[in-house]
Structures are given as C-alpha cells and as structure tokens.
Design a protein around this motif. Structure first.
Motif, PDB file in Angstrom:
ATOM      1  N   ASP A  32       0.824  -1.210   0.000  1.00  0.00           N
ATOM      2  CA  ASP A  32       0.000   0.000   0.000  1.00  0.00           C
ATOM      3  C   ASP A  32       0.857   1.259   0.000  1.00  0.00           C
ATOM      4  O   ASP A  32       0.377   2.333  -0.354  1.00  0.00           O
ATOM      5  CB  ASP A  32      -0.898   0.021   1.238  1.00  0.00           C
ATOM      6  N   LEU A  33       2.100   1.139   0.451  1.00  0.00           N
ATOM      7  CA  LEU A  33       3.020   2.265   0.542  1.00  0.00           C
ATOM      8  C   LEU A  33       4.433   1.704   0.544  1.00  0.00           C
ATOM      9  O   LEU A  33       4.674   0.629   1.109  1.00  0.00           O
ATOM     10  CB  LEU A  33       2.774   3.038   1.849  1.00  0.00           C
ATOM     11  N   ALA A  34       5.353   2.424  -0.073  1.00  0.00           N
ATOM     12  CA  ALA A  34       6.768   2.054  -0.030  1.00  0.00           C
ATOM     13  C   ALA A  34       7.558   3.251   0.476  1.00  0.00           C
ATOM     14  O   ALA A  34       7.341   4.375   0.016  1.00  0.00           O
ATOM     15  CB  ALA A  34       7.264   1.637  -1.410  1.00  0.00           C
ATOM     16  N   VAL A  35       8.456   3.005   1.421  1.00  0.00           N
ATOM     17  CA  VAL A  35       9.371   4.032   1.907  1.00  0.00           C
ATOM     18  C   VAL A  35      10.768   3.451   1.741  1.00  0.00           C
ATOM     19  O   VAL A  35      11.097   2.428   2.350  1.00  0.00           O
ATOM     20  CB  VAL A  35       9.096   4.408   3.381  1.00  0.00           C
ATOM     21  N   CYS A  36      11.564   4.085   0.882  1.00  0.00           N
ATOM     22  CA  CYS A  36      12.840   3.509   0.470  1.00  0.00           C
ATOM     23  C   CYS A  36      13.932   4.567   0.418  1.00  0.00           C
ATOM     24  O   CYS A  36      13.649   5.737   0.182  1.00  0.00           O
ATOM     25  CB  CYS A  36      12.729   2.922  -0.941  1.00  0.00           C
ATOM     26  N   VAL A  37      15.156   4.130   0.604  1.00  0.00           N
ATOM     27  CA  VAL A  37      16.282   5.004   0.283  1.00  0.00           C
ATOM     28  C   VAL A  37      16.364   5.077  -1.236  1.00  0.00           C
ATOM     29  O   VAL A  37      15.692   4.332  -1.955  1.00  0.00           O
ATOM     30  CB  VAL A  37      17.615   4.488   0.892  1.00  0.00           C
ATOM     31  N   ASP A  38      17.189   5.977  -1.728  1.00  0.00           N
ATOM     32  CA  ASP A  38      17.442   6.123  -3.160  1.00  0.00           C
ATOM     33  C   ASP A  38      18.047   4.808  -3.656  1.00  0.00           C
ATOM     34  O   ASP A  38      19.221   4.530  -3.418  1.00  0.00           O
ATOM     35  CB  ASP A  38      18.397   7.308  -3.359  1.00  0.00           C
ATOM     36  N   SER A  39      17.226   3.978  -4.305  1.00  0.00           N
ATOM     37  CA  SER A  39      17.656   2.630  -4.669  1.00  0.00           C
ATOM     38  C   SER A  39      16.780   2.073  -5.773  1.00  0.00           C
ATOM     39  O   SER A  39      15.714   2.612  -6.078  1.00  0.00           O
ATOM     40  CB  SER A  39      17.543   1.709  -3.442  1.00  0.00           C
ATOM     41  N   GLY A  40      17.213   0.963  -6.331  1.00  0.00           N
ATOM     42  CA  GLY A  40      16.423   0.269  -7.346  1.00  0.00           C
ATOM     43  C   GLY A  40      15.032  -0.112  -6.858  1.00  0.00           C
ATOM     44  O   GLY A  40      14.050   0.064  -7.594  1.00  0.00           O
ATOM     45  N   PRO A  41      14.883  -0.651  -5.626  1.00  0.00           N
ATOM     46  CA  PRO A  41      13.549  -1.006  -5.148  1.00  0.00           C
ATOM     47  C   PRO A  41      12.574   0.182  -5.074  1.00  0.00           C
ATOM     48  O   PRO A  41      11.372  -0.013  -5.228  1.00  0.00           O
ATOM     49  CB  PRO A  41      13.820  -1.615  -3.773  1.00  0.00           C
ATOM     50  N   ALA A  42      13.077   1.387  -4.873  1.00  0.00           N
ATOM     51  CA  ALA A  42      12.179   2.553  -4.905  1.00  0.00           C
ATOM     52  C   ALA A  42      11.552   2.676  -6.286  1.00  0.00           C
ATOM     53  O   ALA A  42      10.350   2.928  -6.420  1.00  0.00           O
ATOM     54  CB  ALA A  42      12.946   3.830  -4.547  1.00  0.00           C
ATOM     55  N   HIS A  43      12.348   2.470  -7.322  1.00  0.00           N
ATOM     56  CA  HIS A  43      11.835   2.551  -8.693  1.00  0.00           C
ATOM     57  C   HIS A  43      10.944   1.360  -9.020  1.00  0.00           C
ATOM     58  O   HIS A  43       9.943   1.508  -9.722  1.00  0.00           O
ATOM     59  CB  HIS A  43      12.995   2.650  -9.685  1.00  0.00           C
ATOM     60  N   MET A  44      11.300   0.190  -8.516  1.00  0.00           N
ATOM     61  CA  MET A  44      10.469  -0.999  -8.742  1.00  0.00           C
ATOM     62  C   MET A  44       9.097  -0.834  -8.093  1.00  0.00           C
ATOM     63  O   MET A  44       8.073  -1.167  -8.698  1.00  0.00           O
ATOM     64  CB  MET A  44      11.171  -2.246  -8.203  1.00  0.00           C
ATOM     65  N   ALA A  45       9.069  -0.336  -6.858  1.00  0.00           N
ATOM     66  CA  ALA A  45       7.795  -0.132  -6.170  1.00  0.00           C
ATOM     67  C   ALA A  45       6.945   0.888  -6.926  1.00  0.00           C
ATOM     68  O   ALA A  45       5.748   0.688  -7.130  1.00  0.00           O
ATOM     69  CB  ALA A  45       8.038   0.314  -4.731  1.00  0.00           C
ATOM     70  N   ALA A  46       7.572   1.978  -7.351  1.00  0.00           N
ATOM     71  CA  ALA A  46       6.851   3.001  -8.109  1.00  0.00           C
ATOM     72  C   ALA A  46       6.306   2.417  -9.417  1.00  0.00           C
ATOM     73  O   ALA A  46       5.162   2.671  -9.791  1.00  0.00           O
ATOM     74  CB  ALA A  46       7.757   4.196  -8.381  1.00  0.00           C
ATOM     75  N   ALA A  47       7.126   1.610 -10.091  1.00  0.00           N
ATOM     76  CA  ALA A  47       6.692   0.981 -11.339  1.00  0.00           C
ATOM     77  C   ALA A  47       5.544   0.009 -11.104  1.00  0.00           C
ATOM     78  O   ALA A  47       4.706  -0.195 -11.988  1.00  0.00           O
ATOM     79  CB  ALA A  47       7.861   0.260 -12.009  1.00  0.00           C
TER      80      ALA A  47
ATOM     81  N   ARG B 130      16.795  14.440 -10.622  1.00  0.00           N
ATOM     82  CA  ARG B 130      17.220  13.576 -11.731  1.00  0.00           C
ATOM     83  C   ARG B 130      16.881  12.103 -11.494  1.00  0.00           C
ATOM     84  O   ARG B 130      16.551  11.384 -12.440  1.00  0.00           O
ATOM     85  CB  ARG B 130      18.727  13.735 -11.927  1.00  0.00           C
ATOM     86  N   TRP B 131      16.979  11.642 -10.256  1.00  0.00           N
ATOM     87  CA  TRP B 131      16.925  10.205  -9.971  1.00  0.00           C
ATOM     88  C   TRP B 131      15.664   9.755  -9.243  1.00  0.00           C
ATOM     89  O   TRP B 131      15.551   8.584  -8.901  1.00  0.00           O
ATOM     90  CB  TRP B 131      18.156   9.785  -9.175  1.00  0.00           C
ATOM     91  N   ARG B 132      14.722  10.632  -9.000  1.00  0.00           N
ATOM     92  CA  ARG B 132      13.508  10.273  -8.256  1.00  0.00           C
ATOM     93  C   ARG B 132      12.628   9.294  -9.026  1.00  0.00           C
ATOM     94  O   ARG B 132      12.682   9.251 -10.259  1.00  0.00           O
ATOM     95  CB  ARG B 132      12.708  11.528  -7.956  1.00  0.00           C
ATOM     96  N   PRO B 133      11.797   8.543  -8.308  1.00  0.00           N
ATOM     97  CA  PRO B 133      10.765   7.771  -9.007  1.00  0.00           C
ATOM     98  C   PRO B 133       9.757   8.761  -9.602  1.00  0.00           C
ATOM     99  O   PRO B 133       9.305   9.666  -8.912  1.00  0.00           O
ATOM    100  CB  PRO B 133      10.113   6.941  -7.902  1.00  0.00           C
ATOM    101  N   TRP B 134       9.443   8.603 -10.882  1.00  0.00           N
ATOM    102  CA  TRP B 134       8.558   9.548 -11.553  1.00  0.00           C
ATOM    103  C   TRP B 134       7.107   9.162 -11.383  1.00  0.00           C
ATOM    104  O   TRP B 134       6.760   8.003 -11.339  1.00  0.00           O
ATOM    105  CB  TRP B 134       8.915   9.638 -13.037  1.00  0.00           C
ATOM    106  N   GLY B 135       6.278  10.162 -11.278  1.00  0.00           N
ATOM    107  CA  GLY B 135       4.835   9.947 -11.176  1.00  0.00           C
ATOM    108  C   GLY B 135       4.248  10.795 -10.068  1.00  0.00           C
ATOM    109  O   GLY B 135       4.930  11.171  -9.115  1.00  0.00           O
TER     110      GLY B 135
END
Length: 193
Positions: A96-111, A127-132
């Motif tokens: 339901d929510l993801a809280v992550c450091v700047d990492s691949g899993p942050a982008h995976m959760a967002a995707a 530049r590196w944030r999960p977009w959306g």
C-alpha cells in the motif's frame, strides 16, 4: 504466476491492515539513512497506519532489518535475501506504501504502482527520483547541494544525518492518504467477499 507464488511464500500478506514496504538498504553506504531515524519512522508508521512492515534487500541486509525492528520495537516481515527479483516485484504489487532510500527497489515499487517515498542524500532527487504523481521525495532542502555527491569527501553526510525522521513520516502519511483510492490491502479484502 508470481502473485500466487508470493502469496504462498509470504502468508503474512493475508493479515488485515495496510502493508508498508521498507527498503533501508543501499548498495552505496553514502545513501544509507541513519538506523535510529529509520526506527523512529517505522515505529510511527506502523502505529499510525496499523500496518505490517515488509523489509526487502539482499542476504547481507538480514541483520540490518533485525536491528531496525529491535530499535523500533516492532515486528515486521524480514524478507531480505529470500526473494528473487521477480518475487520482489510481485511482493511490491501487494504493498500500500513504499518508503525507500534512493535505490532500485524505490523505482520498482513506483513501477508497480505503489505510492512511494524515496529518501535522498548525496544524489540529485530531481534527476533520480521515481517519476509519477503518486510518489514523493524527501531530502534536506536546507542544503544547496550535498557536498559529497558520492565521492567520499563527506564522511558526516549531513544530507542524510540532519534529515529528521518527522519529515519522512509526514511525507509517508501524506503519500499514503492522498493516493486517492482505497489501499490495495483493503481492496483485496473487499474483492474476496
């Protein structure tokens, strides 16, 4: 089907209440948020949302999450080192929510469509944030630029060590409640009945 497999491997997904992904591990140590602050954030998020926290990472992160849970005084589900990339993505689809450091899993959760809060330090969140629209970034805006930019010239890492946990908690709660829909865990329960 990965969703069937992850449900079988992680029976805790059937617990009532929201599911919160916590990804505190980073391949680069300069991206690590202080563990004591993580503990404060995890404790408050679990209490305020009545959530179960799920921790993901590599096998070497098992001890990190055991320590984090002990510091926070919470019992979550430590899946570090237990999931393949595909299984991790299947798990993220159930959050339901993801809280992550700047990492691949942050982008995976967002995707995976999970409202995501990414904690930034020495890298550029623009530049590196999960977009959306459903995702947020947290960083110390008082610093014009982080001086280290991952080149080990800044052992104190004020970009992360001066970032108060309350900023992360506030962003996470706002992101959770402003997603504009019933949390996934609640939708699953409604569809099951």
């Amino acid at each position: 089907n990965e969703q069937v497999e992850i449900a079988a491997r992680v029976p805790e997904l059937e617990r009532a209440g929201p599911r919160v992904l916590i990804h505190a591990a980073a391949a680069h140590p300069a991206k690590m948020y202080p563990l004591e602050r993580w503990a404060e954030a995890v404790k408050v998020l679990q209490a305020r949302l009545n959530a179960t926290c799920y921790f993901t990472g590599a096998a070497q992160d098992i001890a990190l999450y055991d320590q984090l849970q002990a510091l926070a005084g919470v019992k979550g589900v430590n899946l570090a080192g237990k999931l393949s990339l595909r299984e991790s993505l299947a798990l993220y689809h159930r959050m339901d929510l993801a809280v992550c450091v700047d990492s691949g899993p942050a982008h995976m959760a967002a995707a995976a469509g999970v409202p995501t809060v990414a904690i930034f330090g020495p890298t550029d969140p623009g530049r590196w944030r999960p977009w959306g629209e459903r995702h947020a970034v947290v960083f110390d805006a008082s610093l014009k630029a982080c001086p280290c930019v991952i080149n080990d010239t800044c052992p104190e890492r004020p970009c992360l060590t001066s970032l108060d946990a309350s900023v992360i908690i506030e962003s996470a709660l706002k992101t959770f409640w402003s997603a504009g829909e019933i949390p996934r865990s609640a939708r699953e329960r409604l569809q099951a009945h």
